[in-house]
Structure formats: structure tokens, C-alpha cells
Design an enzyme around this catalytic site. Structure first.
Site, PDB file in Angstrom:
ATOM      1  N   PRO A 157     -13.040   1.058  12.075  1.00 15.31           N
ATOM      2  CA  PRO A 157     -13.667   2.080  12.848  1.00 15.31           C
ATOM      3  C   PRO A 157     -12.635   3.398  12.468  1.00 15.31           C
ATOM      4  O   PRO A 157     -11.507   3.414  12.225  1.00 15.31           O
ATOM      5  CB  PRO A 157     -13.207   1.640  14.196  1.00 15.31           C
ATOM      6  CG  PRO A 157     -12.566   0.548  14.332  1.00 15.31           C
ATOM      7  CD  PRO A 157     -12.513  -0.011  12.814  1.00 15.31           C
ATOM      8  N   ALA A 181      -9.327   5.520  14.726  1.00 13.88           N
ATOM      9  CA  ALA A 181      -8.898   4.564  15.667  1.00 13.88           C
ATOM     10  C   ALA A 181      -7.684   4.029  15.491  1.00 13.88           C
ATOM     11  O   ALA A 181      -7.300   2.886  16.050  1.00 13.88           O
ATOM     12  CB  ALA A 181      -9.865   3.491  15.720  1.00 13.88           C
ATOM     13  N   GLY A 182      -6.941   4.457  14.666  1.00 16.59           N
ATOM     14  CA  GLY A 182      -5.329   3.899  14.329  1.00 16.59           C
ATOM     15  C   GLY A 182      -5.319   2.614  13.619  1.00 16.59           C
ATOM     16  O   GLY A 182      -4.366   1.932  13.809  1.00 16.59           O
ATOM     17  N   SER A 223      -8.311   3.452   8.518  1.00 17.46           N
ATOM     18  CA  SER A 223      -9.501   3.711   7.826  1.00 17.46           C
ATOM     19  C   SER A 223      -9.367   4.520   6.678  1.00 17.46           C
ATOM     20  O   SER A 223      -9.664   4.180   5.528  1.00 17.46           O
ATOM     21  CB  SER A 223     -10.475   4.215   8.769  1.00 17.46           C
ATOM     22  OG  SER A 223     -11.502   4.849   8.482  1.00 17.46           O
ATOM     23  N   SER A 224      -8.714   5.748   6.812  1.00 11.60           N
ATOM     24  CA  SER A 224      -8.619   6.483   5.670  1.00 11.60           C
ATOM     25  C   SER A 224      -7.979   6.169   4.542  1.00 11.60           C
ATOM     26  O   SER A 224      -8.301   6.273   3.604  1.00 11.60           O
ATOM     27  CB  SER A 224      -8.143   7.875   6.292  1.00 11.60           C
ATOM     28  OG  SER A 224      -7.013   7.904   6.817  1.00 11.60           O
ATOM     29  N   ALA A 225      -6.738   5.467   4.853  1.00 15.65           N
ATOM     30  CA  ALA A 225      -5.860   4.915   3.741  1.00 15.65           C
ATOM     31  C   ALA A 225      -6.699   3.737   3.130  1.00 15.65           C
ATOM     32  O   ALA A 225      -6.348   3.770   1.971  1.00 15.65           O
ATOM     33  CB  ALA A 225      -4.549   4.816   4.511  1.00 15.65           C
ATOM     34  N   ALA A 226      -7.248   2.887   3.913  1.00 20.63           N
ATOM     35  CA  ALA A 226      -7.990   1.826   3.269  1.00 20.63           C
ATOM     36  C   ALA A 226      -8.754   2.273   2.251  1.00 20.63           C
ATOM     37  O   ALA A 226      -9.302   1.901   1.273  1.00 20.63           O
ATOM     38  CB  ALA A 226      -8.405   1.014   4.235  1.00 20.63           C
ATOM     39  N   ASP A 268       1.077   3.946   6.491  1.00 24.64           N
ATOM     40  CA  ASP A 268      -0.423   3.378   6.399  1.00 24.64           C
ATOM     41  C   ASP A 268      -0.639   3.240   4.969  1.00 24.64           C
ATOM     42  O   ASP A 268      -0.852   2.061   4.846  1.00 24.64           O
ATOM     43  CB  ASP A 268      -1.331   4.538   6.773  1.00 24.64           C
ATOM     44  CG  ASP A 268      -1.530   4.640   8.361  1.00 24.64           C
ATOM     45  OD1 ASP A 268      -0.543   4.047   9.066  1.00 24.64           O
ATOM     46  OD2 ASP A 268      -2.507   5.338   8.947  1.00 24.64           O
TER      47      ASP A 268
HETATM   48  O1  PMV Z   1      -3.026   6.688  11.254  1.00 17.31           O
HETATM   49  P1  PMV Z   1      -2.597   6.191  12.616  1.00 17.31           P
HETATM   50  O2  PMV Z   1      -3.551   6.614  13.655  1.00 17.31           O
HETATM   51  O3  PMV Z   1      -2.510   4.825  12.556  1.00 17.31           O
HETATM   52  O4  PMV Z   1      -1.066   6.859  12.807  1.00 17.31           O
HETATM   53  C1  PMV Z   1      -0.256   6.885  11.798  1.00 17.31           C
HETATM   54  C2  PMV Z   1       1.155   6.622  12.502  1.00 17.31           C
HETATM   55  C3  PMV Z   1       1.848   7.872  12.859  1.00 17.31           C
HETATM   56  O5  PMV Z   1       3.305   7.644  12.973  1.00 17.31           O
HETATM   57  C4  PMV Z   1       1.186   8.533  14.366  1.00 17.31           C
HETATM   58  C5  PMV Z   1       1.777   8.942  11.952  1.00 17.31           C
HETATM   59  C6  PMV Z   1       2.347   8.530  10.483  1.00 17.31           C
HETATM   60  O6  PMV Z   1       2.025   9.573   9.636  1.00 17.31           O
HETATM   61  O7  PMV Z   1       2.996   7.879  10.428  1.00 17.31           O
END
Ligand code: PMV
Length: 316
Positions: free
Chosen positions: A101, A104-105, A108-111, A152
Site C-alpha cells: 500500500p 502506509a509506512g 512502497s517507494s523504496a521497494a 527503508d
Molecule cells: O517510509 P516510512 O513511512 O516507513 O518512514 C520512514 C521512517 C522515518 O524514520 C520516519 C523516516 C526515515 O527517513 O527514516
């Protein structure tokens, strides 16, 4: 040239989000139930260098040249091609899909970036190291917020549980005692960039207090590493719940996340917290395996739009 496919898992931050931006440690692990896929196919009759990008999940079909250079997919492709330094690039089609999703933490973008970087480079005959893939994905993550910690892209590129400190070599965690985790979605999408920017304002306004909270979170992360490596995993529970309290203090929780955390604890979870940027997205709860279904059900009754039960195992 044969078609090449690549996938990358989603991720979950166990402890340490936000403070990791300020050089404190975080623990994260891959979530293989969620995946981004990238497939690269040759376009034999098309002039070399012409790259077509398809991402049906976001209704995107465009020539690479027509995408703005700050589009994350364009950035991932351009950075990969720059890394390879090839004289000629054959025409290809890149197709990207994902079950992770958005906003949503769950990474997604890094994957998506990791899957794209691997598929494009392998299609062009080069196998990049995990370190290099992670570094390129980091450069793409910078588009989303200017100061990503890098956790991430690291956990997703290495696809292993990691203990991560910004600017330091990645450390794998050897989990001694498998444990069960529930990941529950509030259904609220939230931009990590906004939460990170607000934490920065808080830190600028009251550096001493905010640094103290970050130090307290770092102590929890170190205790959690010990619990993961030496056991018992059940001792992680209170560490997660305490981490959530600190995240509330730096104002990255929200009523829906607090409600799901409370629900999980009342339903018998050993500990619970938000995971990722916060203000929406997902929360996690550590549970005894036999109570996983009950806690997941309680979370859905309390408003979670989806739940994933995942088992975190030792490395094989
Ligand atoms: O991408 P998210 O929403 O899982 O957040 C990453 C974690 C943070 O510590 C909030 C940001 C970061 O760059 O590490």
C-alpha cells in the site's frame, strides 16, 4: 536479450523510526507478503534508447523522456543508467506493479525503486551489489523527503532484518527466538515527509527535550536488539509500547493509531506501536502465536482496514 523480472519486499520498522533520522539506531525487517515487481522486456523493432514505462497501479504509461526528471520512476531509471555508463542502451519496456500500500509506512517507494534498479541493471547485463542498489534507491528516496535516514532502502535492498544507524555499515540481526507480529492498517494515507518536517520543527524549537526523547528511543532499540539476539522475544512487547509513547510525545501518532494500539493491548498483544512515518499508515503488535487471530480480529473490529500476520524467523 531475454526479459528480466525482479521483486523487492515491503518493510516494517520494529523500533526507532524518526529518531533514526537523527543518527539513532532503528531495527527493521523485510515483509515478504508484500512485494513490488519490475519486469524489463526488449522492444526489438524500436530505436535504441527508447524506454517505455508502465505502472498500471497508478495508471501510468509514458516514454521515459516525457516523465519529469523528479518522477521517482524516472529518477530510479536515470540513476541506474548513469551508474552503468553504457555507450548504447537498447529500447526496452519497464513494467512496475506492487502489492505494497502507498503512503502506509511499509516501504512502497523504496521497494519499487529497488525492484526497478535491479531489473533494469540485470536486463542490461550488470548485477549490482546490494550496497549499490541500496545507495541508488536512497538517492530516489531523497525525492520524498530531503533527509531520509536510509533505513527503508537498506532493509529492502538487503532483504534481511537489520540494525541500522545512518552513515554506518549495515548490521544484520540474528534473531534467536522467532516471534509473531501483526501489521494493521489504519487506512489513512499519510506523507512521511510531513511528519518528518514537523519533527524537525519540534527539534528546532526544543532541541534538548527532543534529543532526550531520541536518546530514550535509542536505549529501547538497543534493548530490543538484545532481546532479538538472545531472547526471549516476548520481552520485546513492553519496548514497543514504550516506543509508541515516545512517538506520541513527538506528535507523530494520531487518534486512529492510538486506538489500534490500545485495542491490540486489550486483546492480549504483548506490545504495540505505530510503524513508519505515523499520522496514519500502519501499526504493529507483537503477539503470542495462539492469540494472533483474536488480536487481528479485534483490530479489524476497531477499524483496521487490513491486517497481516507475519512470523519473523532466524536467518537461514
Ligand atoms: O517510509 P516510512 O513511512 O516507513 O518512514 C520512514 C521512517 C522515518 O524514520 C520516519 C523516516 C526515515 O527517513 O527514516
Amino acid at each position: 536479450m531475454p526479459a528480466i523480472g525482479s521483486y523487492a519486499p515491503g518493510k516494517c520498522i520494529l523500533l526507532g523510526e524518526h529518531s533514526v533520522v537523527y543518527n539513532r539506531p532503528a531495527i527493521a525487517f523485510p515483509v515478504t507478503q508484500l512485494q513490488a515487481h519490475a519486469v524489463v522486456m526488449p522492444r526489438p523493432m524500436i530505436q535504441s534508447g527508447e524506454i517505455l514505462v508502465q505502472a498500471p497501479d497508478i495508471s501510468l504509461e509514458a516514454d521515459l523522456d516525457d516523465l519529469p526528471s523528479n518522477h521517482p520512476l524516472a529518477r530510479a531509471i536515470h540513476l541506474t543508467l548513469a551508474e552503468l555508463q553504457l555507450i548504447q542502451i537498447p529500447a526496452f519496456l519497464l513494467r512496475v506493479t506492487s502489492t505494497i500500500p502507498l503512503a502506509a509506512g511499509l516501504g512502497s517507494s523504496a521497494a519499487v525503486s529497488v525492484a526497478v534498479i535491479r531489473a533494469v541493471s540485470e536486463f542490461l547485463g550488470v548485477r549490482l551489489s546490494d550496497e549499490k542498489v541500496s545507495h541508488i534507491a536512497y538517492k530516489v528516496e531523497e525525492l520524498h523527503h530531503g533527509t531520509p535516514s536510509g533505513v527503508d532502502n537498506a532493509v529492502i535492498a538487503y532483504a534481511q532484518p537489520v540494525f541500522y544507524v545512518r552513515g554506518h555499515p549495515i548490521q544484520y540481526i540474528n534473531i534467536s527466538d522467532p516471534f509473531t507480529l501483526i501489521i494493521a492498517n489504519t487506512g489513512i494515507s499519510s506523507l512521511t515527509a510531513d511528519a518528518v518536517a514537523d519533527v524537525r520543527k519540534l527539534w528546532q524549537k526544543n532541541p534538548a527535550h527532543t534529543e532526550k526523547i531520541f536518546d530514550s528511543i535509542a536505549s529501547l532499540v538497543n534493548l530490543a536488539r538484545h532481546a532479538l539476539e538472545q531472547g526471549p522475544a516476548s520481552s520485546l512487547g513492553p519496548l514497543l509500547t514504550q516506543n509508541h509513547e515516545y512517538l506520541r510525545e513527538i506528535k507523530v501518532s494520531c487518534p486512529e493509531l492510538d486506538h489500534l494500539v490500545k485495542t491490540a493491548l486489550q486483546a492480549g498483544a504483548l506490545g504495540a506501536k505505530l510503524s513508519g512515518g505515523g499520522r496514519g499508515g500502519n501499526m504493529i503488535a507483537i503477539v503470542e502465536p495462539q492469540s494472533a487471530d483474536d488480536v487481528a480480529q479485534a483490530l479489524r473490529h476497531a477499524g483496521a482496514t487490513s491486517t497481516i500476520i507475519t512470523r519473523v524467523e532466524p536467518r537461514r
